[in-house]
Design an enzyme around this catalytic site. Sequence first.
Site, PDB file in Angstrom:
ATOM      1  N   LYS A   1       0.882  -1.034   0.342  1.00 55.42           N
ATOM      2  CA  LYS A   1       0.298   0.226   0.008  1.00 55.42           C
ATOM      3  C   LYS A   1       0.799   1.502   0.338  1.00 55.42           C
ATOM      4  CE  LYS A   1      -4.302   1.576   1.959  1.00 55.42           C
ATOM      5  NZ  LYS A   1      -5.589   1.655   3.033  1.00 55.42           N
TER       6      LYS A   1
ATOM      7  N   GLU B   1     -19.476  -6.500  10.031  1.00 56.57           N
ATOM      8  CA  GLU B   1     -20.038  -6.568  10.882  1.00 56.57           C
ATOM      9  C   GLU B   1     -21.742  -7.481  11.915  1.00 56.57           C
ATOM     10  OE1 GLU B   1     -18.933  -3.393   8.165  1.00 56.57           O
ATOM     11  OE2 GLU B   1     -19.388  -5.114   8.305  1.00 56.57           O
TER      12      GLU B   1
ATOM     13  N   ARG C   1     -25.435  -3.827   7.415  1.00 57.34           N
ATOM     14  CA  ARG C   1     -24.809  -5.467   6.820  1.00 57.34           C
ATOM     15  C   ARG C   1     -25.086  -6.335   8.064  1.00 57.34           C
ATOM     16  NH1 ARG C   1     -19.154  -4.675   3.743  1.00 57.34           N
ATOM     17  NH2 ARG C   1     -19.917  -6.502   2.730  1.00 57.34           N
TER      18      ARG C   1
END
Length: 642
Positions: free
Chosen positions: A285, A371, A399
């Site tokens: 990244k 979640e 979600r």
Amino acid sequence: MTSTLSTPLLDTVPTPDELRQLKPEQLRQLSDELRAEMIDAVSVSGGHLGSGLGVVELTVAIHYVFNTPDDKLIWDVGHQCYPHKIITGRRDRIRTIRQGGGLSGFTKRAESEYDPFGAAHSSTSISAALGFAIANKLNDRPGRGIAVIGDGAMSAGMAYEAMNNAAQAGNRLVVILNDNDMSIAPPVGGLSAYLARMVSSSEYLGIRSLASRAVQKMSRRLHEVVGKAEEYTRGMVTGGTLFEELGFYYVGPIDGHNLDHLVPVLENVRDTSEGPVLIHVVTEKGKGYKPAEESADKYHGVPKFNVVTGEKQKGSAGAPAYQNVFGDTLADLADTDSRICAITAAMPSGTGVDRFAQRHPNRSFDVGIAEQHGVTFAAGLAAQGMRPFAAIYSTFLQRAYDQVVHDVAIQNLPVRFAIDRAGLVGADGCTHAGAFDITYLATLPNMVVMAAADEAELVHMTYTAAQYDDGPIAFRYPRGNGVGVPLPETPELLEIGKGRVVREGSKVAILSLGARLEEAKKAADQLEAKGLSTTVADMRFAKPLDEELIARLMRTHEVAVTIEEGAIGGLGAHVLTYASDEGLTDSGLKVRTMRLPDMFQDQDSPDKQYAEAGLNAPDIVDTVLRALRHNSSGMEEEEARA
């Protein structure tokens, strides 16, 4: 494009059609120019930087090898897609990304044929790519589904549900695991790259197929034993046993920045009849931009910045961010209450849980992008006498709605939901706008729903939630900084279901829930200037309603206006239902509800979004004047625009 940026090869590659005309030895230069273009663009617009820098070579290689857009490429999460947008016909607009009228910061179907599926929330790509692949197979059309999924997105159960169902797609499904934290595989090098090329080659697969046919002539038991031996041997060497068990042919890990490794493997996968295939690619990244590589968050999301120095544009100093007020308050409360714990779903800094974790690491839990698990985990903690706070963005809590209903509300467990990013959120647009939580929570029996008007109210609500053990309780607050009110030294325990009157009048009543309170007070000033005495009430609670306050205001005022930063079905709907049930509108009271429009609003500045939604002070004034059939109705907006 800035005048100092030189991208001669990229200038000749507006779409993948031109990219596929290049020679393999030109791809390195193209990648370098693409990375430079992306850095320069994000320095102007702000946005997600590190994740896109990590997939520059992968983006080039995929479009070079596969036949996009016929092969459907899905980026998961979609904020990796900036390089993809640049080389799919949108370079001329890349500096408008995340701005009003500009490009979305995520993939978006309405924007380009190269964005076959919108992906702003994580872990949906494999399911969607499987859908594309099977649809083409059923209709005897060419075309693959290609899912590029970050290793963080792999932490969600939905990814594994999709892989468990993927075998029928065969070689039409390709999953590329972008491992940018090196959290799954050891460092890769020449040996692993060689192995990846070998096990994806037609020669290896041909020998494997021949051996498989020979083994099939043996007993079924011996056939299974030999097959497992080959699978596990390859898995132990490359690390892919888990994916093989899920039915994928695993290739990797390979260096995602080495085009000499990437392109041959992708070509082998493209040309094989084996499948579905999972390619494990290790990337860095922030790759190629030193300030991002050296930053703790790899410049995940950045404001405008100086390309040369990496210095980020600083916002004006002001009120603290709501998320930090929550995190600090919860940490303070936990100093004297060992039952308090905090749960986040891969958003520790975004929710303020990182501040809690610094002081109470043993009671802070980051469950990853999970979640559903996070909410049920909180329910288990609550059932055992703890005081869990599930700190989750409004749109991410969607979600886990079944878990909120089944595991929390039905069992009346005292889980505390700290709902960040409530209301409109600006540059992230409709995918992250917290428009629905009031509606989807306030409809549930046993649930208490609060909304903070400012940062001081957030302190009180955090404390109130900590002390509430009678069932589930939720409190919502916006993205960004507070309004600048002093933070209380001692939090106040709010009476459940009771609002407050912040301004007393006699003709017009504005019933505000949440962060529109400042606009309501401005509107009251303007109405007073027109001779219309106005009451402003901060309702604090969408559920239970302060029925006593509502009844008093409706019986003593000519007009009652509700206002909230939520979709239809929220405070206004509940107030109207109560008023109807009690006959409060039978005597001619004029009631109006102000809420977010029934649409998904695109990205823009929050101020412009709320103006578009019609939830600012001039809109409140005009709503009141129209209800009263006042001569000056409709003029407020015109004056505001002038």
